[in-house]
Design an enzyme around this catalytic site. Sequence first.
Site, PDB file in Angstrom:
ATOM      1  N   HIS A 149      36.500  34.001  83.591  1.00 36.19           N
ATOM      2  CA  HIS A 149      36.844  34.814  82.526  1.00 36.19           C
ATOM      3  C   HIS A 149      35.914  36.115  82.441  1.00 36.19           C
ATOM      4  CE1 HIS A 149      37.760  36.357  78.420  1.00 36.19           C
ATOM      5  NE2 HIS A 149      38.876  35.386  78.365  1.00 36.19           N
TER       6      HIS A 149
ATOM      7  N   TYR B 174      37.676  40.680  69.786  1.00 40.93           N
ATOM      8  CA  TYR B 174      36.690  41.228  68.733  1.00 40.93           C
ATOM      9  C   TYR B 174      37.426  42.159  67.912  1.00 40.93           C
ATOM     10  CZ  TYR B 174      32.807  38.929  71.258  1.00 40.93           C
ATOM     11  OH  TYR B 174      32.034  38.167  72.013  1.00 40.93           O
TER      12      TYR B 174
ATOM     13  N   PRO C 147      26.844  32.311  66.969  1.00 43.69           N
ATOM     14  CA  PRO C 147      27.828  31.952  68.129  1.00 43.69           C
ATOM     15  C   PRO C 147      28.321  33.180  68.550  1.00 43.69           C
ATOM     16  CG  PRO C 147      28.764  30.534  66.296  1.00 43.69           C
ATOM     17  CD  PRO C 147      27.297  31.434  65.741  1.00 43.69           C
TER      18      PRO C 147
ATOM     19  N   LYS D  70      25.360  32.026  73.199  1.00 43.28           N
ATOM     20  CA  LYS D  70      24.392  31.657  73.886  1.00 43.28           C
ATOM     21  C   LYS D  70      23.793  30.197  74.048  1.00 43.28           C
ATOM     22  CE  LYS D  70      23.802  35.952  75.643  1.00 43.28           C
ATOM     23  NZ  LYS D  70      24.518  36.136  76.759  1.00 43.28           N
TER      24      LYS D  70
ATOM     25  N   TYR E  26      25.607  39.939  78.053  1.00 43.54           N
ATOM     26  CA  TYR E  26      26.737  39.000  77.696  1.00 43.54           C
ATOM     27  C   TYR E  26      26.705  37.774  78.566  1.00 43.54           C
ATOM     28  CZ  TYR E  26      31.528  38.487  75.350  1.00 43.54           C
ATOM     29  OH  TYR E  26      32.246  37.940  74.635  1.00 43.54           O
TER      30      TYR E  26
END
Length: 404
Positions: free
Chosen positions: A83, A212, A304, A308, A401
């Site tokens: 992804h 998002y 979250p 991580k 990221y």
Amino acid sequence: MTESQNSPSLCEAADVVVLGAGPAGLVLATLLHAAGIDCVVLERASRAHVQTRARAGFLVPNTVRILDRHGLADGLHRHGRRHGTCEFRTADGRFRLDYGTLGHGEQHHVYPQQNLVTDLLTRYLDRGGRVRFHTEALAVHDADTPRPSVTTREPDGRPARWAARYVAGCDGRHGAARRSLPPGAVRHLHDHGVTWLGLLAGTPPSLDAVGYALHDRGFAGHMARTAEITRYYLQWPRGVPADAWPELRIWDELDLRMRAAEYGPLRRGPFLERGIVDLTCDVVEPLRHGSLFLAGDAASLSAPAAAKGANLAVLEAELLAQGLVDALARGDMRALDRYSDQCLAHIWRAQEFTGWLTRLLHAVPDRDEGPESPFHAALRRSRLDSLRTSRVHQDWFAENYVGV
Ligand code: RFL
């Protein structure tokens, strides 16, 4: 109650007693066992419970490299998916970041945490590793000596004591390891002031990207898990129970915030799980207290938003395993002495990025419950615009990221 009534009737021993059979405890125990170190995992819950607890899904390349290095990534390669795209949706439009082609050109693997835990547990037990389920650690004792011990409540309810040379606290934020820290341990706590309703929907992903959505009504998020299951998040009023809204109202709200009318419908389905997630972070410093070491969520907890936690857990477990093997097999203490500082550098990097992303995604009230000020709203828009237009900013985003 007399002293003898309080004393554990059972006494057992292992060189390393690992508390908790999550990703941290299982990676650690697997590596110790493979190196011939005598260890045991004490787990409060049942095997079925730990194998079905749905949490993380996004694993970074470093996690995959660690699992590969120790032959633990078969299931992930067979059933996980790569992804590398996220999509931001705002009142000003939407944009995509193909983060897998930015920064160091690395992608996530999406593989549900419960599948990873099942793989790790199956392999560890098949090779003769020891796990005691239904065994709750109550406290760690004498961590400031070379002979620590752990008191437990055994499956039959009786108290027991496990003698050890080292104790690894991998039992999460509310575990016995944290409760047993000496008064000198520092706990950095920060509340981002935001709460999410975490949803697991029995329906295929609606986008081929992490979604998002920034909206006046609050944040909404979309993260793929498997071909049949998708995670959604909805910014949620703190203190309101997870079951306060019926399914239909939640889907309507997700549609609204994710701007489904403009960008395409969400695939609706039943919610398999709902949970409240307060976006707080929490770091213990140092991670070593004599013979007691902390790893995973017991060491640090991050919101979250940036995914991580499980990745840090695996990284710390490998570092701790190396240190314990060096110490127990060769009497070499150097890696154990470095463990806390090494992990804390990764932990604070993850906390900084998570805090940055959390502030980007949410309107943070100026005062206790007030609305976001126009000044801060403008700063957020500008930050997002920089991420949309600046290649340097995008590379920085991608590096953080998919990194730990
Ligand atoms: P775990 O997985 O919580 O395992 C701890 C184990 O310890 C046991 N235990 C005890 N056993 C004996 N005695 C006691 N007194 C005990 N107390 C507790 C528990 O039963 C349990 O089996 O901790 P570990 O191993 O440190 O792993 C940490 C991760 O689970 C966590 O950081 C992640 O799930 C966080 N996270 C994510 N991380 C990622 O890297 N990528 C993601 O995509 C991601 N998504 C998420 C997440 C966490 C979420 N929640 C639950 C807030 C999504 C969500 C919704």
